[in-house]
Design an enzyme around this catalytic site. Structure first.
Site, PDB file in Angstrom:
ATOM      1  N   LYS A 191       0.825  -1.219   0.000  1.00  0.00           N
ATOM      2  CA  LYS A 191       0.000   0.000   0.000  1.00  0.00           C
ATOM      3  C   LYS A 191       0.851   1.257   0.000  1.00  0.00           C
ATOM      4  O   LYS A 191       0.420   2.306  -0.518  1.00  0.00           O
ATOM      5  CB  LYS A 191      -0.977  -0.007   1.175  1.00  0.00           C
ATOM      6  CG  LYS A 191      -0.332   0.001   2.556  1.00  0.00           C
ATOM      7  CD  LYS A 191      -0.160   1.384   3.132  1.00  0.00           C
ATOM      8  CE  LYS A 191       0.564   1.352   4.454  1.00  0.00           C
ATOM      9  NZ  LYS A 191       0.735   2.706   5.032  1.00  0.00           N
ATOM     10  N   THR A 248      -4.218   5.368   3.208  1.00  0.00           N
ATOM     11  CA  THR A 248      -2.931   5.905   2.769  1.00  0.00           C
ATOM     12  C   THR A 248      -3.020   6.556   1.397  1.00  0.00           C
ATOM     13  O   THR A 248      -2.230   7.454   1.087  1.00  0.00           O
ATOM     14  CB  THR A 248      -1.873   4.780   2.757  1.00  0.00           C
ATOM     15  OG1 THR A 248      -1.956   4.048   3.982  1.00  0.00           O
ATOM     16  CG2 THR A 248      -0.475   5.339   2.619  1.00  0.00           C
TER      17      THR A 248
END
Length: 333
Positions: A191, A248
């Site tokens: 991620k 994120t």
């Protein structure tokens, strides 16, 4: 009283400090190791990490130290050193680690020099330790201030997982147990690279549709790699995969996304990183992910493009053109 009343935290950056605060709020006695002696002094004298988390008052249950031997009496340890430095820190801590010590790995990355996951690094440096992984959508300042947060806590043994959840969990910091350590690790590592990609989309003003597509197709890449390494597909649909990815990739508060935004605006990587004290994990993790994906046959075109940009092999525009000119295919491929 919890069997893990004495908690150690290795790493007094923003995330390590936030986790120390959470454990203290949960009623534990916390020893927090700082690489910089001045950080330890700031925490002990003023109950604040003035360097890395200045806006969060800290509990007096936290004792900071610059000496790893001070963690020798801890019953469980959270290792929060950056991924590319974790091996060296664990090696230094090994002489003080008790037998069968639970160590929760909180760094999100893959070791660049060896392509090892953090659990593999731990197994090599402290073989007697019991590995656990803590990962999920969580900004340090939110956690330190007690804002509601949920994360994945992965262990091989469910009883240990629940004991650790009770030790560090609070009504506002909610760990959920998983038995899939590989899935938790891969989700957290990938991620960060995808957040750089989403940042570039924002910095280039390519629109919210492109942003959503990058998250969705990036999630497919994350899942491919995790499954190829032995993870369970469902794990990646949870907090440590999709949850962390959405957070994120959706806020400039993320160091990785803000790095991508600057690259998308035309700034150089050197200029972006030179002004930062905290580590941007996705930059170091990108080449390791691409190489590891090649070894296991996982197709990861977005991560490959990010790695090429970060390595100076492709411009942002050329990388974007390469992605957009890929052949049409089925969504599940």
């Amino acid at each position: 009283m919890s069997e893990y009343q004495q908690i150690g935290v290795i790493g007094a950056g923003a995330w390590g400090t936030a986790l120390a605060q959470t454990a203290a709020v949960a009623g534990r006695d916390v020893t927090l190791w700082a690489h910089e002696a001045e950080v330890a002094e700031s925490i002990n004298s003023g109950h604040v990490n003035a360097l890395y988390l200045p806006d969060a008052p800290l509990s007096d249950r936290i004792t900071a130290t610059a000496d790893l031997s001070d963690l020798s009496a801890c019953k469980a340890v959270l290792a929060v050193a950056p991924a590319q430095h974790l091996r060296g820190v664990l090696r230094s801590f090994a002489p003080y680690a008790s037998e069968a010590l639970p160590i929760l790995l909180c760094a999100k990355g893959i070791e660049q020099s060896t392509l090892k996951l953090m659990t593999e690094v731990l197994d090599e440096e402290i073989p007697s330790a019991i590995p656990a992984v803590l990962s999920g959508p969580s900004f340090a300042i939110d956690v330190a201030k007690g804002l509601p947060t949920a994360v994945t806590l992965a262990t091989r043994y469910k009883s240990l997982g629940h004991a650790l959840m009770e030790a560090i969990g609070t009504p506002r910091f909610r760990p959920y147990w998983s038995g899939d350590l590989i899935g938790a690790e891969v989700g957290g590592a990938v991620k960060n690279v995808l957040a750089i990609a989403c940042g570039i989309v924002e910095g280039r003003q390519l629109g919210k549709s492109a942003h959503a597509a990058t998250i969705a197709r990036g999630f497919a890449e994350m899942t491919r790699l995790a499954v190829a390494l032995g993870a369970e597909r469902d794990t990646l649909a949870g907090l440590c995969g999709l949850g962390d990815l959405v957070l994120t990739c959706s806020s400039s508060q993320s160091r990785n996304m803000s790095c991508g935004m600057a690259l998308g605006r035309g700034e150089s990587l050197e200029d972006v990183l030179s002004g930062r004290r905290a580590v941007t994990e996705g930059v170091a993790t990108a080449p390791a992910i691409v190489e590891l994906a090649g070894k296991v046959g996982a197709d990861m075109p977005i991560c490959e493009a990010m790695n090429a940009i970060l390595a100076g092999q492709l411009s942002v525009d050329d990388a974007m053109d390469r992605l957009l000119s890929r052949p049409f295919t089925a969504e599940g491929d």
